[in-house]
Design a protein around this motif. Sequence first.
Motif: not given
Length: 427
Positions: A11-29
């Motif tokens: 569960d930990l790995v699945k929560s931390e290893v996830v797809p992302a499009v673009g740099c995660t900081e501006p994407i999180a914003v």
Amino acid sequence: MEKFLREQIIDLVKSEVVPAVGCTEPIAVALCVAKAAEVLGTSPEQIDVLLSANILKNAMGVGIPGTGMIGLPIAVALGALIGKSVYGLEVLKDVTDEAVERGKAMIAANCIHIGLKENITEKLYIEVMVKAGADTAIAVISGGHQNFVKVKRNDTLLLEKKTEEGHEQECECSCLNMRMVYDFSMTAPLEEIVFIREAQQLNEKAAEESLKGNYGHLLGKTLSRPLGKGIFGDTIFAHIISATACACDARMAGATIPVMSNSGSGNQGICATLPVVKYAEENHNTDEELTRALMLSHLTAIYIKQSLGKLSALCGCVVASTGSACGITYLMGGGYDQVTYAVKNMVANLTGMICDGAKPSCALKLASGVSTAVLSAMLAVQRNCVTSVEGIIEDDVDRSIRNLTRIGKDAMDETDRCVLEIMTKKV
């Protein structure tokens, strides 16, 4: 290892290893803006964004996917216009040229205001307030790139999670140590961990797609050209560095190519994946060996980040390349002892590499990290290891890791402030 503990780790790995499009900081914003806009229920007339220094630092100089633009304003605008919070870190995957033009118009209308959140110690903090007419909505992310801790519409509180300021979201599996990381990776039933191969599929594709364009500083492409081959040769070492740099080149330049992230960072996901994959492919390791090596690499990175934190003054490639060093050591035939030697060799070398934000030149740092990973693994399998009489290394591998994270999290705080001051005051 007992099943309930395996399930916690999975569960930990699945929560931390996830797809992302673009740099995660501006994407999180953008994700936080999207949530606030959804709660508001209409297109915002004004957007106010307050960020921690580390978010601001990592979002200033990176390309936003599908826009050809750099930085936060367009990420904020698109989050409000077309972002869907249900997509998580792929929040902007529906971007179109028409949406970009609307985003530019929103920026030109001067309705987006971005500033530094004062008097907080949390390194990962995003606060968004959107307004339309008499209505207001607020969304706050803290402690994790997708961890909403507050959502409010007008006077109605829709979500509030209490978190201790300065501490990240508590992990469900905080008992990890290096021995447990290794044992889980080596003994878990293969069918329980084969999901980690999705990281290979996404990140290899990102590297391949990068070769079709001209992204960033072209580091990965340069290494695959005659100039690079003339210097590095047509070797496993060169292929590892080239593939890793290619994926980073594309991602930092804003290509609309998803990657598999690790601990909230796409670059860390790339760095924990591609060196292991390339070595396994060219060393003709079995599918099972590659699966276990990838799990060892990613879980090592997650373990180290538990004490370092999602964002810090220490470049994330130090953590992720330490993971890949462990994976490569195993693929070379090393056991637990040699894996610990690889960790110590990495800690002895790369500790102190600063993070000065997400940007195209991150590919250079990833190249430095993965080249050190290969060297560390080569030494480790021969049982050559930096010893406890040298620098910050101790006999116990977990204490060596704690020394690394103590420096990156605590001792480099002033470095972090200096870096941000330099970046924000450049003429």
